[in-house]
Enzyme design. Structure first.
Site, mmCIF file in Angstrom:
data_model
loop_
_atom_site.group_PDB
_atom_site.id
_atom_site.type_symbol
_atom_site.label_atom_id
_atom_site.label_comp_id
_atom_site.label_asym_id
_atom_site.label_seq_id
_atom_site.Cartn_x
_atom_site.Cartn_y
_atom_site.Cartn_z
ATOM 1 N N ASP A 161 -0.123 -9.891 2.061
ATOM 2 C CA ASP A 161 -1.539 -9.784 2.443
ATOM 3 C C ASP A 161 -1.785 -8.317 2.825
ATOM 4 O O ASP A 161 -1.282 -7.840 3.853
ATOM 5 C CB ASP A 161 -1.781 -10.722 3.645
ATOM 6 N N HIS A 162 -2.558 -7.649 2.011
ATOM 7 C CA HIS A 162 -2.715 -6.201 2.215
ATOM 8 C C HIS A 162 -3.534 -5.866 3.467
ATOM 9 O O HIS A 162 -3.592 -4.722 3.897
ATOM 10 C CB HIS A 162 -3.365 -5.580 0.975
ATOM 11 N N ARG A 163 -4.160 -6.887 4.075
ATOM 12 C CA ARG A 163 -4.866 -6.628 5.337
ATOM 13 C C ARG A 163 -3.866 -6.402 6.460
ATOM 14 O O ARG A 163 -4.162 -5.768 7.468
ATOM 15 C CB ARG A 163 -5.753 -7.824 5.711
#
Ligand code: CAO
Length: 446
Positions: free
Chosen positions: A418-420
């Site tokens: 999850d790039h967040r």
């Protein structure tokens, strides 16, 4: 201080005898400045009349169905002051009228009120009641802005607001296209149905409706319950999580040698020691080193929840669909123990004997398709986890080492994250760590 204010209909444009369609306040209601007091409707627009200031409504002079024009008295309000309360009144208090906006309880024949402070510059109250010419009211007519409001009463607007519905997108079925509560409900129902269908949402083309029998023989089968459930989860996760997949590989030549040696020992105990067991062990070590990979993002996306435990879910392919049983405290278990647990959970998953709690609490998942084949894929993160490791088939590759090519067994790894929560650099660090761990059997056994 008890100040009574006449509220009269301000200039609302070129309208006379405008219909009152809703009165939003009652006597004793406490209102804040700008709260809507009533709604008017012309044949062109619905408009809210806001409170000019904070206070308590002491008299309501209009009712739904009345027709009113500019300057008509609509409410009497006791302007907000420290003294507004439900307490009994000092009936002997001297009261005065301040300009035309300040009226005494006596002057407006209202119930007794707490009136204690009187402005010294106020003129005496008039026995004749209200002044004949009302002064300009402090309602900001620009705020009425009827042209920009969709035709809907404030209660309908309030209702829409609680459901986060933009009335500009709702079709009104009332008079002059006025939006009714039922229209909002119909709109929400339609949107929910749309969301639960396979349509991608606003702005996307709808799913193609094709009669496949036009092209040849067909038959239909319902999706299994598990497929429907996991499908809905996968769809949400794919749409809501900004996925990135980091590909890497690990040299598992030594690991495979060791695995084969220990396989017979495991078999004697009725356990199958597959590469996946080693992967679970290596992931537990990597998750200890990089704890953000087993964190979760809070629902509002503001907080990272870091877990001090290490439970790893393993995707199991069953005839009914995908299930993800969770192995607990993987960091505290040896290879054999993990192999026993994996064998038990995957067997029970296929026999539909898993308990719900055995599929809960995972911090990270592994999806291994290596037993079947493939060179790499993009696994979908199992929310609320933030990463998943996809494993494809190990194969012999010519690896250049010390000036020569040597055959090595290389295992493809695909880490979706999850790039967040996770940066690309950390993702590579994670897969590199995993790779080193898997390549060096001594480290793995530690
Ligand atoms: N490379 C090469 N061979 C591999 C391998 C890999 N990465 N992983 C497993 N193998 C081999 C095993 O060693 C075994 O070989 P032997 O029988 O000769 O020992 C064979 O492949 C089959 O292994 P397995 O699949 O029975 O066991 P596993 O521990 O690897 O996997 C389980 C167990 C339950 C994860 C697996 O059966 C399964 O269901 N995998 C599918 C998961 C899935 O569907 N993921 C997709 C999710 S997204 O749609």
């Amino acid at each position: 201080m008890a100040e009574w204010t006449e509220i009269r209909l301000p200039d609302i444009g070129d309208f006379q005898e405008v219909d009152v369609i809703e009165v939003l306040v009652r006597v004793h209601d406490k209102v804040a400045a700008e709260d809507t007091l009533l709604t008017l409707e012309t044949d062109k627009a619905v408009m809210d009349i806001p409170a000019p200031k904070s206070g308590v409504i002491r008299e309501v002079k209009v009712a739904a169905g009345d027709k009113i024009s500019k300057g008509d008295l609509i409410f009497l309000m006791e302007a907000e002051s420290e003294d507004i309360s439900e307490s009994p009144v000092d009936e002997n208090a001297d009261v005065h009228q301040e300009g035309a906006e300040l009226l005494t309880p006596a002057a407006v024949s209202t119930p007794a009120l707490p009136v204690e402070k009187i402005p010294s510059e106020a003129p005496p109250a008039s026995d004749a009641g209200f002044p004949k010419e009302p002064p300009p009211l402090p309602v900001d007519a620009s705020k009425l802005n009827p042209a920009q409001l969709p035709l809907a009463s404030p209660s309908v607007r309030r209702f829409a607001r609680t459901l986060a519905v933009d009335l500009n997108h709702v079709e009104g079925s009332g008079r002059n296209g006025r939006i009714l509560k039922e229209d909002v409900q119909t709109h929400v129902k339609a949107r929910l149905q749309q969301a639960s269908s396979i349509d991608a949402g606003p702005g996307f083309l709808s799913w193609p409706k094709i009669d496949f029998s036009r092209f040849g023989e067909i038959h239909t089968e319902p999706l299994s319950r598990i497929k429907k459930l996991s499908g809905a989860n996968l769809h949400r996760n794919w749409r809501m999580i900004p996925h990135v997949t980091q590909h890497d590989e690990a040299d598992i030549t030594d690991m495979e040698g060791f695995r084969k040696e220990s396989a017979s020992q495991a078999e004697a105990r009725g356990v199958k020691m597959t590469p996946l067991v080693f992967l679970i062990k290596a992931c537990a070590a990597a998750l200890k080193q990089y704890p953000q990979f087993k964190a979760s993002l809070s629902e509002d996306g503001e907080t990272l929840i870091l877990k001090h435990y290490c439970h790893i879910g393993v995707a199991v392919d069953t005839p009914e669909g995908l299930l993800v049983p969770v192995l607990r405290h993987c960091d505290q278990k040896g290879l054999l123990e993990l192999a026993v647990e994996l064998g038990d959970l995957s067997a029970r998953a296929r026999e539909k004997k898993l308990k719900l709690e055995e599929m809960e609490g995972g911090c990270f998942s592994i999806s291994s398709l290596g037993g079947i084949g493939g060179t790499g894929f993009t696994p979908i993160i199992n929310a609320p986890e933030v990463a998943i490791l996809g494993v494809s088939s190990a194969s012999q590759k010519a690896v250049y080492r010390d000036g020569t090519f040597v055959p090595r067994l290389m295992l493809p790894l695909s880490l979706s994250y999850d790039h967040r929560v996770i940066d690309g650099a950390d993702a590579v660090r994670f897969t590199r760590y995993l790779s080193r761990r898997l390549s060096d059997i001594r480290q793995l056994l530690l």
